[in-house]
Write an enzyme that holds these catalytic residues in place. Structure first.
Site, PDB file in Angstrom:
ATOM      1  N   CYS A 178      -6.419   6.606  62.956  1.00 23.95           N
ATOM      2  CA  CYS A 178      -7.870   6.506  63.183  1.00 23.95           C
ATOM      3  C   CYS A 178      -8.230   5.022  63.178  1.00 23.95           C
ATOM      4  O   CYS A 178      -7.342   4.178  63.369  1.00 23.95           O
ATOM      5  CB  CYS A 178      -8.653   7.313  62.145  1.00 23.95           C
TER       6      CYS A 178
ATOM      7  N   ASN B 117      -8.136   3.969  58.741  1.00 29.16           N
ATOM      8  CA  ASN B 117      -7.072   4.573  57.918  1.00 29.16           C
ATOM      9  C   ASN B 117      -7.544   4.820  56.487  1.00 29.16           C
ATOM     10  O   ASN B 117      -6.773   4.713  55.536  1.00 29.16           O
ATOM     11  CB  ASN B 117      -5.780   3.721  57.924  1.00 29.16           C
TER      12      ASN B 117
ATOM     13  N   CYS C 216     -10.520   7.341  56.138  1.00 27.07           N
ATOM     14  CA  CYS C 216     -11.248   8.624  56.146  1.00 27.07           C
ATOM     15  C   CYS C 216     -10.461   9.740  56.835  1.00 27.07           C
ATOM     16  O   CYS C 216     -10.003  10.683  56.182  1.00 27.07           O
ATOM     17  CB  CYS C 216     -12.606   8.483  56.817  1.00 27.07           C
ATOM     18  N   ARG C 217     -10.307   9.650  58.158  1.00 28.37           N
ATOM     19  CA  ARG C 217      -9.733  10.771  58.917  1.00 28.37           C
ATOM     20  C   ARG C 217      -8.220  10.838  58.885  1.00 28.37           C
ATOM     21  O   ARG C 217      -7.646  11.905  58.578  1.00 28.37           O
ATOM     22  CB  ARG C 217     -10.203  10.702  60.384  1.00 28.37           C
ATOM     23  N   SER C 218      -7.534   9.752  59.225  1.00 26.66           N
ATOM     24  CA  SER C 218      -6.066   9.849  59.306  1.00 26.66           C
ATOM     25  C   SER C 218      -5.383  10.092  57.948  1.00 26.66           C
ATOM     26  O   SER C 218      -4.351  10.766  57.921  1.00 26.66           O
ATOM     27  CB  SER C 218      -5.453   8.660  60.052  1.00 26.66           C
TER      28      SER C 218
ATOM     29  N   ASP D 244     -16.123  10.289  63.481  1.00 29.49           N
ATOM     30  CA  ASP D 244     -15.985   9.349  62.379  1.00 29.49           C
ATOM     31  C   ASP D 244     -17.016   9.702  61.291  1.00 29.49           C
ATOM     32  O   ASP D 244     -18.219   9.624  61.546  1.00 29.49           O
ATOM     33  CB  ASP D 244     -16.234   7.945  62.939  1.00 29.49           C
TER      34      ASP D 244
HETATM   35  P1  4NP Z   1     -11.739   6.224  59.627  1.00 28.86           P
HETATM   36  O1  4NP Z   1     -13.260   5.883  59.251  1.00 28.86           O
HETATM   37  O2  4NP Z   1     -11.469   5.531  60.937  1.00 28.86           O
HETATM   38  O3  4NP Z   1     -11.750   7.696  59.750  1.00 28.86           O
HETATM   39  O4  4NP Z   1     -10.903   5.691  58.482  1.00 28.86           O
HETATM   40  C1  4NP Z   1     -13.764   4.581  59.194  1.00 28.86           C
HETATM   41  C2  4NP Z   1     -13.576   3.837  58.064  1.00 28.86           C
HETATM   42  C3  4NP Z   1     -14.119   2.570  57.984  1.00 28.86           C
HETATM   43  C4  4NP Z   1     -14.827   2.059  59.043  1.00 28.86           C
HETATM   44  C5  4NP Z   1     -14.984   2.810  60.181  1.00 28.86           C
HETATM   45  C6  4NP Z   1     -14.462   4.074  60.262  1.00 28.86           C
HETATM   46  N1  4NP Z   1     -15.407   0.773  58.947  1.00 28.86           N
HETATM   47  O5  4NP Z   1     -16.113   0.388  59.879  1.00 28.86           O
HETATM   48  O6  4NP Z   1     -15.184   0.069  57.951  1.00 28.86           O
END
Ligand code: 4NP
Length: 145
Positions: free
Chosen positions: A7, A10, A12-14, A117
């Site tokens: 994602c 790294n 939240c989702r992955s 997201d």
């Molecule tokens: P992820 O979510 O891609 O599912 O880990 C996010 C985590 C942090 C951010 C964006 C998306 N950020 O902008 O910091």
């Protein structure tokens, strides 16, 4: 079999996708290595988002020991399959591919759809968990063949 979940951050989702697929593979006694990475560098070395840790724990899966890392070019040769959460991840990971073979390894986790997201929306963590869980179940059946 080596599978990489990707994602943006790294956190939240992955991490959820890694935890869920590894859990399901272990349950079936499969010797699979599941890992995850982000396309971005903002959270390198960081723990998974507490909201992801919580929703996973509620479903009996511990992702708390994972640490965020950024995807590298080597990952594209190292892993057999690479699953990305959204179209932006897809574009960023495909840009790292150095052959048609590597490009073919990269797929959206959900064919024709994206895992949203949840970073800026607490209410999304539960549905995101459910989406990833359902998809990992299908993936396991598909890749086991
Ligand atoms: P992820 O979510 O891609 O599912 O880990 C996010 C985590 C942090 C951010 C964006 C998306 N950020 O902008 O910091």
């Amino acid at each position: 079999m080596k599978i990489l979940m990707v994602c943006l951050g790294n956190i939240c989702r992955s991490p959820l996708a890694e935890g869920i697929l590894q859990h399901l593979a272990n349950e079936q006694g499969l010797d699979w290595q599941v890992d995850s990475a982000g396309t971005g560098n903002y959270h390198i070395g960081g723990k998974p988002d507490p909201r992801s840790v919580k929703v996973a724990k509620q479903h009996g899966i511990d992702i708390s020991r994972q640490r965020a890392r950024q995807i590298t070019r080597e990952d594209l040769s190292d892993f057999d399959h690479i699953y990305v959460m959204d179209k932006s991840n897809y574009k960023n990971v495909v840009a790292l591919a150095s052959s048609a073979d590597e490009k073919e390894k990269i797929k959206l986790l959900i064919t024709g759809d994206v895992v949203p997201d949840p970073y800026y929306d607490d209410a999304l963590f539960e549905p995101v968990f459910d989406m990833i869980y359902a998809e990992c179940g299908k993936l396991l059946t598909f890749l086991k063949k």
